[in-house]
Design a protein around this motif. Structure first.
Motif, PDB file in Angstrom:
ATOM      1  N   TYR A 190      -0.720  21.415  -1.868  1.00  0.00           N
ATOM      2  CA  TYR A 190      -1.804  20.720  -2.120  1.00  0.00           C
ATOM      3  C   TYR A 190      -2.018  20.731  -3.679  1.00  0.00           C
ATOM      4  O   TYR A 190      -2.073  21.648  -3.955  1.00  0.00           O
ATOM      5  CB  TYR A 190      -2.958  21.195  -1.134  1.00  0.00           C
ATOM      6  N   PHE A 232      -5.281  19.330  -6.374  1.00  0.00           N
ATOM      7  CA  PHE A 232      -6.706  19.173  -6.604  1.00  0.00           C
ATOM      8  C   PHE A 232      -7.086  18.834  -8.116  1.00  0.00           C
ATOM      9  O   PHE A 232      -6.566  18.983  -8.818  1.00  0.00           O
ATOM     10  CB  PHE A 232      -7.284  20.485  -6.261  1.00  0.00           C
ATOM     11  N   TYR A 250     -10.772  19.465 -10.067  1.00  0.00           N
ATOM     12  CA  TYR A 250     -12.084  19.696  -9.918  1.00  0.00           C
ATOM     13  C   TYR A 250     -12.692  19.343 -11.102  1.00  0.00           C
ATOM     14  O   TYR A 250     -12.245  19.248 -12.284  1.00  0.00           O
ATOM     15  CB  TYR A 250     -11.902  21.293  -9.865  1.00  0.00           C
ATOM     16  N   LEU A 258     -15.070  19.585  -6.248  1.00  0.00           N
ATOM     17  CA  LEU A 258     -14.105  18.803  -6.155  1.00  0.00           C
ATOM     18  C   LEU A 258     -13.974  17.262  -6.328  1.00  0.00           C
ATOM     19  O   LEU A 258     -15.114  16.737  -6.135  1.00  0.00           O
ATOM     20  CB  LEU A 258     -13.597  18.992  -4.557  1.00  0.00           C
ATOM     21  N   ARG A 263      -8.318  15.220  -3.710  1.00  0.00           N
ATOM     22  CA  ARG A 263      -7.167  15.970  -3.319  1.00  0.00           C
ATOM     23  C   ARG A 263      -6.184  15.279  -3.039  1.00  0.00           C
ATOM     24  O   ARG A 263      -6.332  14.195  -2.463  1.00  0.00           O
ATOM     25  CB  ARG A 263      -7.836  16.983  -2.170  1.00  0.00           C
ATOM     26  N   GLU A 295      -2.119  15.786  -0.468  1.00  0.00           N
ATOM     27  CA  GLU A 295      -1.348  16.613   0.226  1.00  0.00           C
ATOM     28  C   GLU A 295      -0.018  16.127  -0.226  1.00  0.00           C
ATOM     29  O   GLU A 295       0.279  15.017  -0.255  1.00  0.00           O
ATOM     30  CB  GLU A 295      -1.366  16.394   1.675  1.00  0.00           C
ATOM     31  N   PHE A 345     -10.278  20.149 -14.038  1.00  0.00           N
ATOM     32  CA  PHE A 345      -9.154  21.102 -13.789  1.00  0.00           C
ATOM     33  C   PHE A 345      -8.337  20.673 -12.817  1.00  0.00           C
ATOM     34  O   PHE A 345      -8.783  20.163 -11.826  1.00  0.00           O
ATOM     35  CB  PHE A 345      -9.643  22.593 -13.227  1.00  0.00           C
ATOM     36  N   ARG A 350      -2.199  24.465  -4.757  1.00  0.00           N
ATOM     37  CA  ARG A 350      -2.382  25.488  -3.682  1.00  0.00           C
ATOM     38  C   ARG A 350      -1.050  25.272  -2.947  1.00  0.00           C
ATOM     39  O   ARG A 350      -0.764  24.262  -2.193  1.00  0.00           O
ATOM     40  CB  ARG A 350      -3.433  25.328  -2.775  1.00  0.00           C
ATOM     41  N   ARG A 401      -1.787  30.100   1.163  1.00  0.00           N
ATOM     42  CA  ARG A 401      -3.022  29.301   1.191  1.00  0.00           C
ATOM     43  C   ARG A 401      -4.222  29.839   0.360  1.00  0.00           C
ATOM     44  O   ARG A 401      -4.986  29.219   0.079  1.00  0.00           O
ATOM     45  CB  ARG A 401      -3.215  28.639   2.351  1.00  0.00           C
ATOM     46  N   ASP A 402      -3.971  31.185  -0.034  1.00  0.00           N
ATOM     47  CA  ASP A 402      -5.319  31.711  -0.365  1.00  0.00           C
ATOM     48  C   ASP A 402      -5.363  31.672  -1.912  1.00  0.00           C
ATOM     49  O   ASP A 402      -6.469  32.373  -2.075  1.00  0.00           O
ATOM     50  CB  ASP A 402      -5.572  33.413   0.288  1.00  0.00           C
ATOM     51  N   LYS A 403      -4.204  31.629  -2.536  1.00  0.00           N
ATOM     52  CA  LYS A 403      -4.355  31.334  -3.932  1.00  0.00           C
ATOM     53  C   LYS A 403      -4.266  30.129  -4.347  1.00  0.00           C
ATOM     54  O   LYS A 403      -3.493  29.106  -4.187  1.00  0.00           O
ATOM     55  CB  LYS A 403      -3.415  32.181  -4.592  1.00  0.00           C
ATOM     56  N   ILE A 404      -5.233  29.655  -5.509  1.00  0.00           N
ATOM     57  CA  ILE A 404      -5.149  28.369  -6.056  1.00  0.00           C
ATOM     58  C   ILE A 404      -5.135  28.518  -7.462  1.00  0.00           C
ATOM     59  O   ILE A 404      -5.535  29.349  -8.179  1.00  0.00           O
ATOM     60  CB  ILE A 404      -6.585  27.407  -5.786  1.00  0.00           C
ATOM     61  N   PHE A 426      -5.012  27.105 -11.178  1.00  0.00           N
ATOM     62  CA  PHE A 426      -5.662  26.402 -12.028  1.00  0.00           C
ATOM     63  C   PHE A 426      -4.906  25.872 -13.336  1.00  0.00           C
ATOM     64  O   PHE A 426      -4.555  26.942 -14.102  1.00  0.00           O
ATOM     65  CB  PHE A 426      -7.097  26.575 -12.196  1.00  0.00           C
ATOM     66  N   GLY A 427      -5.117  24.608 -13.888  1.00  0.00           N
ATOM     67  CA  GLY A 427      -4.590  24.483 -15.369  1.00  0.00           C
ATOM     68  C   GLY A 427      -5.648  24.998 -16.207  1.00  0.00           C
ATOM     69  O   GLY A 427      -6.552  25.434 -15.735  1.00  0.00           O
TER      70      GLY A 427
END
Lengths: 113, 115
Positions: free
Chosen positions: B33, B35, B37, B47, B50, B52, B91, B95, B100-103, B105-106
């Motif tokens: 996924y 995103f 932000y 957000l 997004r 997929e 940003f 993910r 799935r629990d870590k995203i 970021f740039g």
């Protein structure tokens, strides 16, 4: 506005003090996160939680600790603050599901003198 | 390990004009996924949009749209009819569908809107 709250918003404290940054969310989200962000810079994940009694360290090494005793509450504690801890700390939460967005709190800007 | 790169630290655009923010990512996964932000000055991060990875159609949210090029691992954000309220740090984030629990970021792009 997301229902995720952080207190205090600003904190100036002396070296060696113990501090706790509070984060609460009213959305019933299982997953919660703490990020460290220097102003205008990238976010670094320091802690996360899958749910109650679950905590994991993130990618950035941190001297802080977290706890998750209640779903809605995810406090971060620094036992002995140092000037190197000066930064902004962002709390976030999300529900399960891969495309679910993270909701962010307003942040706590910490300055350690 | 996955990485997200935003090559434009700062950009400026005239009010009412269109601007495109770039984002590239590196991954060996096929399902994930993406995103965008927005972090306005002294305000909460929210957000914007997004995408997929399994969807070929580019996501659109009002004046915001993305150009998702999966093969090129590119995920740019286009803001049409720029408004003063669009001024913020943007940003790009990734993910994994597996972890799935870590995203990730740039480093962000600071967007200035010129009146």
């Amino acid at each position: 506005e997301a229902d995720i709250y952080q207190t205090p918003r600003y904190l100036v404290i002396g070296t060696g003090k113990k501090i706790t940054l509070e984060c609460s969310q009213t959305m019933g989200h299982d997953k919660m996160y703490w990020y460290q962000q220097d102003p205008g810079m990238e976010l670094h994940l320091i802690h996360y939680s899958y749910g109650v009694n679950s905590t994991e360290k993130g990618d950035l090494s941190s001297e802080s600790t977290v706890s998750r005793i209640r779903t809605e509450h995810f406090p971060l504690t620094l036992e002995s603050a140092r000037p190197s801890h000066t930064s902004q700390y962002l709390c976030a939460s999300r529900r399960g599901g891969g495309a679910a967005e993270q909701f962010f709190g307003p942040g706590t800007r910490l300055t350690v003198l | 390990a996955q990485t997200v790169t935003q090559s434009q630290p700062e950009m400026s655009v005239q009010e009412a004009e269109t601007v495109t923010l770039s984002c590239t990512y590196d991954t060996s996964e096929s399902d994930y996924y993406l995103f965008w932000y927005k972090q306005p000055p002294s305000r909460q991060m929210i957000l914007v949009i997004r995408q997929e990875a399994y969807k070929q159609q580019n996501a659109t949210e009002n004046r915001f749209s993305v150009n998702f090029q999966k093969a090129a691992k590119s995920f740019s954000l286009k803001i049409s009819d720029s408004q003063l309220g669009d001024a913020a740090m943007y940003f790009c984030a990734y993910r994994s569908a597996e972890v799935r629990d870590k995203i990730i970021f740039g480093k962000g792009t600071r967007l200035h809107i010129l009146p």
